[in-house]
Motif scaffolding. Structure first.
Motif, PDB file in Angstrom:
ATOM      1  N   ALA A 260       0.841  -1.201   0.000  1.00  0.00           N
ATOM      2  CA  ALA A 260       0.000   0.000   0.000  1.00  0.00           C
ATOM      3  C   ALA A 260       0.878   1.254   0.000  1.00  0.00           C
ATOM      4  CB  ALA A 260      -0.944  -0.032   1.196  1.00  0.00           C
ATOM      5  N   PHE A 261       0.287   2.401   0.353  1.00  0.00           N
ATOM      6  CA  PHE A 261       1.001   3.660   0.128  1.00  0.00           C
ATOM      7  C   PHE A 261       2.284   3.866   0.937  1.00  0.00           C
ATOM      8  CE2 PHE A 261      -2.082   5.444   3.354  1.00  0.00           C
ATOM      9  CZ  PHE A 261      -1.162   5.980   4.253  1.00  0.00           C
ATOM     10  N   GLN A 341       1.931  12.718 -10.292  1.00  0.00           N
ATOM     11  CA  GLN A 341       0.999  13.660 -10.918  1.00  0.00           C
ATOM     12  C   GLN A 341       0.235  13.024 -12.073  1.00  0.00           C
ATOM     13  OE1 GLN A 341       2.723  17.452 -11.788  1.00  0.00           O
ATOM     14  NE2 GLN A 341       1.072  18.107 -13.125  1.00  0.00           N
ATOM     15  N   ASP A 342       0.924  12.235 -12.873  1.00  0.00           N
ATOM     16  CA  ASP A 342       0.297  11.671 -14.072  1.00  0.00           C
ATOM     17  C   ASP A 342      -0.205  10.240 -13.871  1.00  0.00           C
ATOM     18  OD1 ASP A 342       0.835  14.000 -15.560  1.00  0.00           O
ATOM     19  OD2 ASP A 342       2.886  13.317 -15.929  1.00  0.00           O
ATOM     20  N   VAL A 343       0.464   9.485 -13.002  1.00  0.00           N
ATOM     21  CA  VAL A 343       0.089   8.091 -12.786  1.00  0.00           C
ATOM     22  C   VAL A 343      -0.011   7.832 -11.287  1.00  0.00           C
ATOM     23  CG1 VAL A 343       0.699   5.683 -13.144  1.00  0.00           C
ATOM     24  CG2 VAL A 343       1.262   7.377 -14.900  1.00  0.00           C
ATOM     25  N   ILE A 344      -1.197   7.460 -10.836  1.00  0.00           N
ATOM     26  CA  ILE A 344      -1.397   7.102  -9.435  1.00  0.00           C
ATOM     27  C   ILE A 344      -0.980   5.640  -9.256  1.00  0.00           C
ATOM     28  CG2 ILE A 344      -3.092   6.764  -7.598  1.00  0.00           C
ATOM     29  CD1 ILE A 344      -2.503   9.673  -8.182  1.00  0.00           C
ATOM     30  N   PRO A 345      -0.048   5.361  -8.360  1.00  0.00           N
ATOM     31  CA  PRO A 345       0.428   3.981  -8.190  1.00  0.00           C
ATOM     32  C   PRO A 345      -0.685   3.038  -7.725  1.00  0.00           C
ATOM     33  CG  PRO A 345       1.871   5.550  -7.052  1.00  0.00           C
ATOM     34  CD  PRO A 345       0.647   6.301  -7.457  1.00  0.00           C
ATOM     35  N   THR A 349      -4.169   3.072  -4.805  1.00  0.00           N
ATOM     36  CA  THR A 349      -5.550   2.610  -4.976  1.00  0.00           C
ATOM     37  C   THR A 349      -5.827   1.364  -4.132  1.00  0.00           C
ATOM     38  OG1 THR A 349      -4.881   1.366  -6.956  1.00  0.00           O
ATOM     39  CG2 THR A 349      -5.735   3.577  -7.298  1.00  0.00           C
ATOM     40  N   ALA A 350      -4.782   0.595  -3.824  1.00  0.00           N
ATOM     41  CA  ALA A 350      -4.964  -0.593  -2.999  1.00  0.00           C
ATOM     42  C   ALA A 350      -5.128  -0.252  -1.524  1.00  0.00           C
ATOM     43  CB  ALA A 350      -3.772  -1.537  -3.164  1.00  0.00           C
TER      44      ALA A 350
END
Length: 367
Positions: A260-261, A341-345, A349-350
């Motif tokens: 996760a984050f 900014q362009d791609v959220i890992p 989202t998990a």
């Protein structure tokens, strides 16, 4: 319930696993490249045991010992070339997570001479990688059983993972005795990494069925180990075994669930401040577990029942998380968060409740 588990690694666990099961190596080929870091493989006794096992099976070998922490793709490619030039049939990685991860990449480079260092991230190549065998010497990453390798881009200094069925080892020898020589600080950081794997994976939506059982087995094991580490620097063999097997179970969890984050946020601390990976992930444990309590209350109650009340768990983790006076602040946090900014890992989202770039910047600014 959606329950999909894939685990093709042959795990050989227990005392003298390498020496007592050397015949498994002969099935991989007649020559190999041993991949190590600077000194851990030697100090742990794992390199000596591996040499003996290979010699007993009549397997020739050469040694590449240039793998450092946060392995560089250029060094992995160099090792791949060394394997190719020596005629290696397989790769034997001996070390902590950096070496085990690197072994997976080296196997790809070894069989694909036209692959540039950066091209490994494209995940397309012509020839299958060489077989890989692994011997772990730390109790943290769980790389022995995962299909993931975290590599560092020389040009940017940014850590990025590759993953896929081609990244699984054929064999992993899991012997806790190789962790006995690990210094206290490294033991703490790798244990924090294993705890992060277990807890982060546990709260993802993919964690159910047998994977949930693995998580519920290793979370209390590792937490009890962390409590012991927070109380004393004297590490018993029993504690070493508890932490090592806990880390392997945690690896089984993230192999299906991912992280996760705290992991991508932790990369910021490792890349820019030199904080060891496990410690860097643990730096964000408190805000993560708070979000778990808010967005996954039922599972959070089960987590507390396995460990302790939330404040005590956070206190134990915090007491072991040495950030050496690191201070990020709001301005730097916003700058570091531009990478998302362009791609959220997927790690964002998990996470329970998800995580936005702005929220990530806010969490970073607390350091």
């Amino acid at each position: 319930m959606n329950d999909i588990v894939y685990m093709p690694v042959r795990c050989v666990c227990g005392k003298d696993a390498v020496l007592n099961n050397s015949g498994l190596l002969s099935k991989l080929g007649k020559s190999c490249l041993i991949l190590t870091g600077g000194s851990g493989a030697k100090k742990s006794g794992a390199l000596s045991d591996a040499r003996t096992a290979l010699e007993n099976e009549g397997i020739s070998y050469s040694v590449f010992d240039k793998i450092g922490e946060n392995p560089l793709i250029s060094v992995c490619r160099e090792a791949g070339e060394s394997a190719r030039n020596s005629g290696a049939d397989f790769i034997l990685g001996i070390g902590g997570g950096s070496v085990l991860d690197a072994a997976k990449a080296v196997a790809i480079y070894a069989s694909n001479p036209d692959l540039s260092a950066i091209d490994i991230y494209k995940r397309t190549y012509n020839n299958p990688p060489l077989p890989v065998a692994l011997v772990g010497t730390t109790a943290g990453t769980g790389s022995e059983v995962t299909a993931v390798a975290v590599l560092t881009n020389d040009e940017t200094g940014i850590k990025k993972s590759i993953s896929g069925d081609d990244c699984y080892a054929k064999i992993s020898f899991c012997d806790p005795k190789y962790t006995y020589s690990l210094p206290y600080a490294s033991t703490v950081s790798t244990a924090l990494d294993a705890f992060a794997h277990a807890v982060e994976g546990y709260f993802t939506k993919k964690c159910n069925g047998v994977v949930e059982l693995w998580a519920e087995k290793c979370i209390p094991m590792i937490f009890e180990g962390l409590k012991e580490l927070s109380e004393s620097e004297n590490i018993s063999e029993n504690l070493r075994e508890k932490l090592y097997y806990g880390s392997v179970y945690a690896g089984l969890v993230i192999n299906t669930c991912g992280t996760a984050f705290p992991h991508p946020l932790g990369y910021v601390l490792t890349e820019n401040y030199g904080i060891p990976h496990g410690t860097a992930c643990a730096a964000f444990f408190a805000p993560y577990i708070d979000r778990c309590a808010e967005f996954s209350p039922e599972k959070f109650r089960k987590f507390i029942a396995m460990t302790d009340n939330a404040d005590n768990v956070k206190s134990v983790v915090a007491s072991l998380t040495d950030l050496r006076g690191v201070s990020i602040g709001e301005e730097n946090a916003k700058k570091y968060a531009l990478r998302w900014q362009d791609v959220i890992p997927r790690n964002f989202t998990a996470s329970p409740g998800g995580l936005t770039q702005e929220e990530a910047a806010g969490i970073l600014s607390l350091i």
